[in-house]
Design a protein around this motif. Structure first.
Motif, mmCIF file in Angstrom:
data_model
loop_
_atom_site.group_PDB
_atom_site.id
_atom_site.type_symbol
_atom_site.label_atom_id
_atom_site.label_comp_id
_atom_site.label_asym_id
_atom_site.label_seq_id
_atom_site.Cartn_x
_atom_site.Cartn_y
_atom_site.Cartn_z
ATOM 1 N N SER A 130 3.059 -15.067 -16.025
ATOM 2 C CA SER A 130 4.504 -15.267 -16.171
ATOM 3 C C SER A 130 5.341 -14.082 -15.703
ATOM 4 N N ASN A 131 4.756 -12.887 -15.638
ATOM 5 C CA ASN A 131 5.547 -11.733 -15.219
ATOM 6 C C ASN A 131 5.979 -11.795 -13.752
ATOM 7 N N ARG A 132 5.439 -12.728 -12.975
ATOM 8 C CA ARG A 132 5.949 -12.925 -11.624
ATOM 9 C C ARG A 132 7.380 -13.489 -11.665
ATOM 10 N N PHE A 133 7.778 -14.017 -12.821
ATOM 11 C CA PHE A 133 9.132 -14.545 -12.994
ATOM 12 C C PHE A 133 10.007 -13.593 -13.799
ATOM 13 N N ASN A 134 9.460 -12.436 -14.145
ATOM 14 C CA ASN A 134 10.197 -11.396 -14.860
ATOM 15 C C ASN A 134 11.109 -10.701 -13.844
ATOM 16 N N PRO A 135 12.431 -10.794 -13.977
ATOM 17 C CA PRO A 135 13.345 -10.322 -12.927
ATOM 18 C C PRO A 135 13.071 -8.932 -12.355
ATOM 19 N N PRO A 136 12.836 -7.874 -13.149
ATOM 20 C CA PRO A 136 12.585 -6.564 -12.530
ATOM 21 C C PRO A 136 11.368 -6.548 -11.605
ATOM 22 N N PHE A 137 10.288 -7.222 -12.009
ATOM 23 C CA PHE A 137 9.087 -7.233 -11.180
ATOM 24 C C PHE A 137 9.261 -8.132 -9.959
ATOM 25 N N ALA A 138 9.981 -9.237 -10.139
ATOM 26 C CA ALA A 138 10.269 -10.109 -8.996
ATOM 27 C C ALA A 138 11.135 -9.376 -7.972
ATOM 28 N N ILE A 139 12.071 -8.552 -8.453
ATOM 29 C CA ILE A 139 12.909 -7.756 -7.547
ATOM 30 C C ILE A 139 12.054 -6.728 -6.814
ATOM 31 N N ALA A 140 11.121 -6.081 -7.541
ATOM 32 C CA ALA A 140 10.228 -5.110 -6.896
ATOM 33 C C ALA A 140 9.434 -5.769 -5.781
ATOM 34 N N HIS A 141 8.901 -6.947 -6.066
ATOM 35 C CA HIS A 141 8.152 -7.697 -5.056
ATOM 36 C C HIS A 141 9.033 -7.979 -3.842
ATOM 37 N N LYS A 142 10.249 -8.410 -4.086
ATOM 38 C CA LYS A 142 11.171 -8.749 -3.002
ATOM 39 C C LYS A 142 11.523 -7.524 -2.163
ATOM 40 N N LYS A 143 11.764 -6.388 -2.801
ATOM 41 C CA LYS A 143 12.141 -5.172 -2.077
ATOM 42 C C LYS A 143 11.051 -4.736 -1.105
ATOM 43 N N PHE A 144 9.797 -4.864 -1.525
ATOM 44 C CA PHE A 144 8.701 -4.483 -0.625
ATOM 45 C C PHE A 144 8.460 -5.542 0.442
ATOM 46 N N ARG A 145 8.564 -6.817 0.083
ATOM 47 C CA ARG A 145 8.368 -7.873 1.076
ATOM 48 C C ARG A 145 9.430 -7.814 2.171
ATOM 49 N N GLU A 146 10.652 -7.453 1.797
ATOM 50 C CA GLU A 146 11.743 -7.382 2.779
ATOM 51 C C GLU A 146 11.765 -6.056 3.535
ATOM 52 N N GLY A 147 10.918 -5.096 3.141
ATOM 53 C CA GLY A 147 10.791 -3.845 3.876
ATOM 54 C C GLY A 147 11.745 -2.742 3.482
ATOM 55 N N GLU A 148 12.585 -2.978 2.483
ATOM 56 C CA GLU A 148 13.563 -1.960 2.097
ATOM 57 C C GLU A 148 12.903 -0.655 1.660
ATOM 58 N N LEU A 149 11.751 -0.767 0.980
ATOM 59 C CA LEU A 149 11.064 0.422 0.471
ATOM 60 C C LEU A 149 9.817 0.761 1.279
ATOM 61 N N GLY A 150 9.664 0.116 2.426
ATOM 62 C CA GLY A 150 8.499 0.367 3.264
ATOM 63 C C GLY A 150 7.257 -0.308 2.709
ATOM 64 N N LYS A 151 6.134 0.337 2.913
ATOM 65 C CA LYS A 151 4.846 -0.187 2.436
ATOM 66 C C LYS A 151 4.499 0.471 1.097
ATOM 67 N N PRO A 152 4.052 -0.297 0.099
ATOM 68 C CA PRO A 152 3.663 0.315 -1.169
ATOM 69 C C PRO A 152 2.410 1.184 -0.999
ATOM 70 N N LEU A 153 2.517 2.407 -1.469
ATOM 71 C CA LEU A 153 1.394 3.352 -1.354
ATOM 72 C C LEU A 153 0.691 3.583 -2.686
ATOM 73 N N TYR A 154 1.490 3.736 -3.725
ATOM 74 C CA TYR A 154 0.940 4.112 -5.032
ATOM 75 C C TYR A 154 1.775 3.479 -6.135
ATOM 76 N N ALA A 155 1.113 3.049 -7.206
ATOM 77 C CA ALA A 155 1.831 2.494 -8.358
ATOM 78 C C ALA A 155 1.154 2.917 -9.656
ATOM 79 N N TYR A 156 1.970 2.980 -10.686
ATOM 80 C CA TYR A 156 1.487 3.264 -12.034
ATOM 81 C C TYR A 156 2.043 2.195 -12.962
ATOM 82 N N PHE A 157 1.142 1.481 -13.646
ATOM 83 C CA PHE A 157 1.540 0.467 -14.612
ATOM 84 C C PHE A 157 1.031 0.872 -15.993
#
Length: 348
Positions: A130-157
């Motif tokens: 369900s977190n794929r529908f959680n707005p902050p994470f969906a926005i993060a996904h969109k920002k990387f898919r659209e290229g605004e933040l480039g390619k994801p290199l590293y993440a901490y969850f």
């Protein structure tokens, strides 16, 4: 599902009406295309409570009996983490589509069996990440898919719970762990946002606090996931945070890309309440009733399944997502159990 008349409502059953199962009953009951016709649980008192609360007349102790007797279009399986295989396979064998609570399974073999059965019968098997529908994470996904933040290199969850969860909320905590209960969420988000598959896993676990209470499950697990394209993700989950915290759940994320970064605090959701006895954070982004209507990403994921079923379109979450998620989770457990790095198969 066969073609239905214009005003037909999808007939749903729910297997397991604990905390999460009741949420499904509550949310499905508000969808205009759904009729919740039956529920099942091994606890007769809980079954009676939920049936009376939502006006559901048909109740069952045995899910096999419910699946055989009721004419269902879909069933929700919200049983404990380790008890998903049998009800899912039984539903599919009865020609019924399935909405399955995460994790898909606690064993990769179980996940593969479910996936094969759904494919063989041409039925929808939707794992509720369900977190794929959680707005902050969906926005993060969109920002990387659209290229605004480039390619994801590293993440901490970091996704952790207070000790209330394994000691008071879940009677079956020793049959699961933070890996399946919590990291199923963060592993899915990592695969989704990085748009890549994990190739290596190195994980560590610690046993002390919960084990001293007779609950054989790790206090915490940390894991490093290395993706095929070179990205790395650190996952951290604990089940021993103090109950004095204002939120049962602690959920934070940061992702660094080649052209930017994104930071998410999903613990504090813009509201804090302090009454005479405690200070706490409500979760309006998760699920909340606002002016007589439910809102939140938990609702959105469930509604997405219903809408996909009704329109006969492919949902956002595929069976493969559940299988690959389970593959990574199993590798995490194997890594900390054997104290070694686990390399996943490349050609899968």
């Amino acid at each position: 599902m066969q073609a239905k008349e214009k005003n037909y409502r999808l007939r749903f059953g729910v297997i397991g009406v604990g905390i999460q199962g009741e949420k499904h009953v509550k949310i499905l009951s508000t969808h205009p295309l759904v009729e919740v016709v039956s529920i099942c649980d091994v606890n007769p008192e809980r079954l009676k409570e939920v049936s009376q609360k939502y006006g559901i007349n048909k109740t069952y102790i045995d899910y096999e009996e419910m699946l055989a007797k009721e004419r269902l279009d879909a069933v929700v399986v919200a049983t404990p983490d380790h008890l998903h295989l049998k009800p899912v396979i039984s539903a599919l064998e009865n020609g019924i589509n399935v909405l399955l609570e995460k994790p898909m399974a606690t064993k990769l073999d179980d996940a593969l069996k479910m996936a094969e059965e759904a494919k063989k019968r041409g039925l929808l098997l939707y794992i509720n990440f369900s977190n794929r529908f959680n707005p902050p994470f969906a926005i993060a996904h969109k920002k990387f898919r659209e290229g605004e933040l480039g390619k994801p290199l590293y993440a901490y969850f970091r996704l952790s719970d207070t000790i209330y969860v394994p000691t008071k909320m879940l009677s079956w905590a020793s049959k699961s762990s933070v890996v399946f209960f919590l990291m199923s969420h963060t592993t899915d988000l990592a695969r989704w946002i990085f748009n890549d598959e994990v190739r290596k896993v190195r994980a560590y676990a610690h046993y002390e606090v919960l084990e001293s209470l007779g609950i054989r499950t790790p206090d915490y697990v940390t894991a490093v996931l290395e993706f095929r394209k070179g990205g790395r993700v650190v996952l951290e989950s604990s089940w021993i945070l103090p109950e004095t915290l204002p939120s049962i759940v602690d959920f934070n994320m940061e992702i660094i890309g080649t052209r930017g970064a994104i930071y998410i605090n999903n613990t504090f959701q813009s509201i804090a309440v302090a009454n005479a006895t405690r200070h706490y954070y409500p979760k309006p982004i998760v699920l909340e009733e606002v002016n007589g209507r439910f809102t939140g990403f938990v609702k959105e994921s469930i509604f997405h399944f219903v809408d996909s079923l009704a329109s006969k379109t492919e949902p956002l979450i595929k069976v493969k997502d559940g299988v690959e998620n389970t593959r990574v989770l199993e590798a995490i457990v194997e890594s900390y159990t054997r104290n070694t790095e686990i390399v996943l198969e490349e050609n899968r």
